[in-house]
Write a protein that holds these residues in place. Structure first.
Motif, PDB file in Angstrom:
ATOM      1  N   GLU A   1       0.835  -1.197   0.000  1.00  0.00           N
ATOM      2  CA  GLU A   1       0.000   0.000   0.000  1.00  0.00           C
ATOM      3  C   GLU A   1       0.867   1.243   0.000  1.00  0.00           C
ATOM      4  N   ASP A   2       0.230   2.381  -0.180  1.00  0.00           N
ATOM      5  CA  ASP A   2       0.923   3.670  -0.134  1.00  0.00           C
ATOM      6  C   ASP A   2       1.583   3.837   1.232  1.00  0.00           C
ATOM      7  N   ARG A   3       2.872   4.132   1.224  1.00  0.00           N
ATOM      8  CA  ARG A   3       3.613   4.167   2.493  1.00  0.00           C
ATOM      9  C   ARG A   3       3.201   5.331   3.377  1.00  0.00           C
ATOM     10  N   TYR A   4       2.819   6.460   2.782  1.00  0.00           N
ATOM     11  CA  TYR A   4       2.378   7.584   3.619  1.00  0.00           C
ATOM     12  C   TYR A   4       1.079   7.240   4.333  1.00  0.00           C
ATOM     13  N   HIS A   5       0.138   6.637   3.627  1.00  0.00           N
ATOM     14  CA  HIS A   5      -1.133   6.258   4.262  1.00  0.00           C
ATOM     15  C   HIS A   5      -0.903   5.193   5.339  1.00  0.00           C
ATOM     16  N   ARG A   6       0.028   4.300   5.080  1.00  0.00           N
ATOM     17  CA  ARG A   6       0.371   3.285   6.082  1.00  0.00           C
ATOM     18  C   ARG A   6       0.987   3.952   7.313  1.00  0.00           C
ATOM     19  N   TRP A   7       1.845   4.944   7.089  1.00  0.00           N
ATOM     20  CA  TRP A   7       2.446   5.692   8.200  1.00  0.00           C
ATOM     21  C   TRP A   7       1.357   6.407   8.994  1.00  0.00           C
ATOM     22  N   GLU A   8       0.389   6.968   8.293  1.00  0.00           N
ATOM     23  CA  GLU A   8      -0.713   7.650   8.973  1.00  0.00           C
ATOM     24  C   GLU A   8      -1.546   6.666   9.797  1.00  0.00           C
ATOM     25  N   LYS A   9      -1.773   5.474   9.274  1.00  0.00           N
ATOM     26  CA  LYS A   9      -2.520   4.462  10.033  1.00  0.00           C
ATOM     27  C   LYS A   9      -1.761   4.080  11.300  1.00  0.00           C
ATOM     28  N   LEU A  10      -0.454   3.958  11.175  1.00  0.00           N
ATOM     29  CA  LEU A  10       0.361   3.633  12.346  1.00  0.00           C
ATOM     30  C   LEU A  10       0.328   4.762  13.362  1.00  0.00           C
ATOM     31  N   ARG A  11       0.392   6.010  12.885  1.00  0.00           N
ATOM     32  CA  ARG A  11       0.356   7.166  13.795  1.00  0.00           C
ATOM     33  C   ARG A  11      -0.953   7.197  14.580  1.00  0.00           C
ATOM     34  N   LYS A  12      -2.050   6.929  13.890  1.00  0.00           N
ATOM     35  CA  LYS A  12      -3.347   6.928  14.571  1.00  0.00           C
ATOM     36  C   LYS A  12      -3.469   5.750  15.531  1.00  0.00           C
ATOM     37  N   LEU A  13      -2.876   4.608  15.162  1.00  0.00           N
ATOM     38  CA  LEU A  13      -2.931   3.436  16.030  1.00  0.00           C
ATOM     39  C   LEU A  13      -2.232   3.697  17.356  1.00  0.00           C
ATOM     40  N   ILE A  14      -1.070   4.338  17.306  1.00  0.00           N
ATOM     41  CA  ILE A  14      -0.330   4.587  18.548  1.00  0.00           C
ATOM     42  C   ILE A  14      -0.715   5.917  19.200  1.00  0.00           C
ATOM     43  N   LYS A  15      -1.677   6.639  18.576  1.00  0.00           N
ATOM     44  CA  LYS A  15      -2.232   7.872  19.139  1.00  0.00           C
ATOM     45  C   LYS A  15      -1.150   8.922  19.367  1.00  0.00           C
ATOM     46  N   TYR A  16      -0.431   9.193  18.289  1.00  0.00           N
ATOM     47  CA  TYR A  16       0.620  10.211  18.343  1.00  0.00           C
ATOM     48  C   TYR A  16       0.115  11.467  17.647  1.00  0.00           C
ATOM     49  N   GLY A  17      -0.015  12.553  18.388  1.00  0.00           N
ATOM     50  CA  GLY A  17      -0.536  13.792  17.816  1.00  0.00           C
ATOM     51  C   GLY A  17       0.492  14.526  16.984  1.00  0.00           C
ATOM     52  N   ASN A  18       0.049  15.065  15.868  1.00  0.00           N
ATOM     53  CA  ASN A  18       0.949  15.851  15.020  1.00  0.00           C
ATOM     54  C   ASN A  18       0.302  17.176  14.623  1.00  0.00           C
ATOM     55  N   PHE A  19      -0.435  17.780  15.583  1.00  0.00           N
ATOM     56  CA  PHE A  19      -1.149  19.022  15.287  1.00  0.00           C
ATOM     57  C   PHE A  19      -0.204  20.117  14.808  1.00  0.00           C
ATOM     58  N   THR A  20       0.962  20.223  15.443  1.00  0.00           N
ATOM     59  CA  THR A  20       1.873  21.333  15.106  1.00  0.00           C
ATOM     60  C   THR A  20       2.429  21.215  13.690  1.00  0.00           C
ATOM     61  N   SER A  21       2.362  19.998  13.099  1.00  0.00           N
ATOM     62  CA  SER A  21       2.865  19.857  11.733  1.00  0.00           C
ATOM     63  C   SER A  21       1.986  20.605  10.738  1.00  0.00           C
ATOM     64  N   HIS A  22       0.749  20.937  11.150  1.00  0.00           N
ATOM     65  CA  HIS A  22      -0.167  21.656  10.251  1.00  0.00           C
ATOM     66  C   HIS A  22       0.011  23.177  10.336  1.00  0.00           C
ATOM     67  N   ILE A  23       0.841  23.642  11.245  1.00  0.00           N
ATOM     68  CA  ILE A  23       0.994  25.090  11.428  1.00  0.00           C
ATOM     69  C   ILE A  23       1.535  25.775  10.176  1.00  0.00           C
ATOM     70  N   PRO A  24       2.618  25.290   9.519  1.00  0.00           N
ATOM     71  CA  PRO A  24       3.135  26.000   8.345  1.00  0.00           C
ATOM     72  C   PRO A  24       2.099  26.196   7.234  1.00  0.00           C
ATOM     73  N   PRO A  25       1.383  25.157   6.782  1.00  0.00           N
ATOM     74  CA  PRO A  25       0.409  25.420   5.700  1.00  0.00           C
ATOM     75  C   PRO A  25      -0.766  26.273   6.152  1.00  0.00           C
ATOM     76  N   VAL A  26      -1.257  26.078   7.390  1.00  0.00           N
ATOM     77  CA  VAL A  26      -2.390  26.866   7.886  1.00  0.00           C
ATOM     78  C   VAL A  26      -1.989  28.323   8.029  1.00  0.00           C
ATOM     79  N   ALA A  27      -0.775  28.550   8.554  1.00  0.00           N
ATOM     80  CA  ALA A  27      -0.285  29.929   8.713  1.00  0.00           C
ATOM     81  C   ALA A  27      -0.155  30.612   7.358  1.00  0.00           C
ATOM     82  N   ALA A  28       0.322  29.881   6.348  1.00  0.00           N
ATOM     83  CA  ALA A  28       0.468  30.460   5.005  1.00  0.00           C
ATOM     84  C   ALA A  28      -0.893  30.827   4.423  1.00  0.00           C
TER      85      ALA A  28
END
Length: 502
Positions: free
Chosen positions: A185-212
């Motif tokens: 499968e797509d490795r990014y989507h697989r990485w996202e599934k793993l991130r959600k499984l282990i409940k790791y927040g990445n809210f701050t990663s959205h700051i650059p595009p939202v700020a722009a």
């Protein structure tokens, strides 16, 4: 007269000596795997609770593949009996994908000659390959991906990520980003599934595009805001018109710089992981999905050095320990089989010698079981003191020759005969099981066989020899006039023919 009739006479339902490859041998898999052990077994296998390294040199047909399968079986049994201290097994025996990718990433000067290519292989390339196998296997387990290639590890279907610390969650995602080599499968989507499984927040990663986006929207509505507030005038209007579009572009400009930096870093990582296949777009996207501060002071495998890889290896061990697997066993075999190596000793040496490093082989918590072709030991004997100090093979449970004694081969032959008898016949025979000498005339005794087997040294030659004895014998007699014992003349004739071939 045929072999089937000859074997049926002794109650043997399958030919014990027709299959010479352990991986496809039903007798070995069904019976021999639990009974036919090499005399050096204990030294090589060691204790799973304290993984140790063993380096074995053995010629073709000596039973290295059988040894690997036996270790896999025993480690599976150990894991089933020790659910809180299991061993994570990494089979390192298919080198073609790693060598192909490594060669593709070399310059034309090195890529044109495979010998020169393999001479560029370093210890960190081996660590990258091993980590990719281990990390991909672990993520498959965590995400419950069905795969027939996963080594059996009892209890792995019940892995819980609830015990992970925040740092371990970050480390697992780092390892997944660099080393996950799934093709399902797509490795990014697989990485996202793993991130959600282990409940790791990445809210701050959205700051650059939202700020722009916020900046750009604000800038576009700034003239309307100025007009509403009555701010204007020729002078201000002159300056506003002069800098307005620059002001609007600041948001996209800063995000563009951020985008370019992650793209550039992903390109360097992709080039640094010389044995792995990475899609640069997916890798850059994953990098942008990571909280920026979480990457501070973390190892990144983008340079030609081993320190970053050892740090990643330690992180992987920490994660496994939390999951109840404090030990790792790496089973290395079939080093002569990659098509770019093609059994050539010089190529095998160039590929394997970087791994013969005491720092790696004695890394705490990891045991390497290296089953190497016997011809490589000649290179070891010719090496200088620098190699000996770096490899310290005297500390690695070294087996310089994986040969079998005549007694061991005799026992092996009897084990295979007993493994070829059907369960129904076994119960009928009781303790009167046929032995190897029963297939021969009285002049060929147990001691005679043991003495003759000394020159064969390895199981493959033994099987060929005994099979040829039966073939030669049965061709000499008819169904109406059979003979149930092989003569000494046939025995000596077949032995002489084998010696000529060798």
């Amino acid at each position: 007269m045929n072999i089937r009739q000859f074997l049926d006479h002794y109650g043997i339902s399958e030919n014990p000596f027709s299959d010479e490859e352990a991986s496809t041998d039903p007798i070995f898999k069904g019976y021999g795997i639990d009974h036919a052990f090499h005399p050096e077994w204990d030294k090589i296998y060691g204790t799973p609770a304290e993984p140790t390294t063993s380096v074995v040199f053995g010629e073709k047909g000596s039973g290295k593949t059988a040894l690997r399968l036996q270790m896999t079986r025993r480690l599976t049994e150990y894991n089933g009996n020790h659910p809180d201290s299991r061993v994570f097994v990494i089979p390192y025996d298919d080198f073609n994908p790693f060598i192909d990718r490594f060669r593709e990433k070399q310059s034309w000067f090195w890529r044109r000659n495979i010998q020169k290519t393999l001479q560029q292989w370093k210890v960190w390339d081996h660590i990258d390959a091993i980590l990719s196998l281990g990390v991909t296997q672990l993520i498959d387990r965590l995400l419950k991906v069905e795969s027939s290639h996963l080594p059996a590890v009892p209890g792995m279907e019940e892995l819980s990520v609830d015990k992970f610390s925040p740092a371990q969650k970050r480390d697992l995602l780092l390892l997944a980003m660099y080393y996950d080599q799934t093709s399902g499968e797509d490795r990014y989507h697989r990485w996202e599934k793993l991130r959600k499984l282990i409940k790791y927040g990445n809210f701050t990663s959205h700051i650059p595009p939202v700020a722009a986006i916020i900046w750009t929207v604000f800038a576009l509505f700034l003239p309307i805001l100025c007009a509403a507030l009555g701010i204007g005038g020729n002078q201000f209007g002159f300056y506003l018109h002069s800098i307005y579009w620059l002001f609007v572009s600041l948001g996209p400009l800063f995000y563009g710089i951020y985008f370019a930096l992650t793209w550039w870093k992903s390109r360097k990582i992709r080039r640094g992981l010389r044995t792995l296949e990475q899609n640069q777009g997916e890798l850059a996207k994953t990098l942008r999905s990571f909280p920026h501060r979480a990457l501070y002071n973390q190892p990144i495998p983008l340079k030609d050095r081993s320190e970053d890889r050892y740090e990643m290896l330690t992180k992987f061990q920490s994660i496994l320990k939390t999951l109840g697997m404090p030990g790792i066993i790496v089973l290395l075999d079939r080093a002569d089989e990659p098509y770019q190596i093609n059994g050539i000793p010089e190529r095998m040496k160039a590929f394997l010698w970087p791994m013969l490093d005491n720092k790696l082989l004695k890394h705490p918590g990891i045991g390497f079981k290296m089953l190497l072709p016997g011809e490589l030991y000649d290179f070891v004997r010719r090496e200088d003191d620098d190699f000996r100090l770096r490899a310290r093979l005297d500390k690695q449970n070294l087996v310089t020759s994986f040969d079998w004694t005549g007694q061991a081969l005799y026992d092996l032959a009897n084990i295979r005969i007993h493994g070829s008898i059907s369960p129904a016949h076994l119960s009928e025979m009781g303790e009167n099981l046929p032995r190897l000498e029963d297939l021969f005339e009285n002049s060929i005794t147990r001691d005679y066989l043991i003495h003759a087997f000394q020159s064969l040294k390895v199981p493959r030659r033994l099987f060929k020899f005994l099979y040829q004895n039966m073939i030669t014998h049965t061709k000499m007699y008819t169904d109406s006039n059979p003979k149930w014992t092989i003569s000494q003349e046939t025995f000596l004739s077949v032995m002489k023919d084998m010696q000529k071939i060798e």
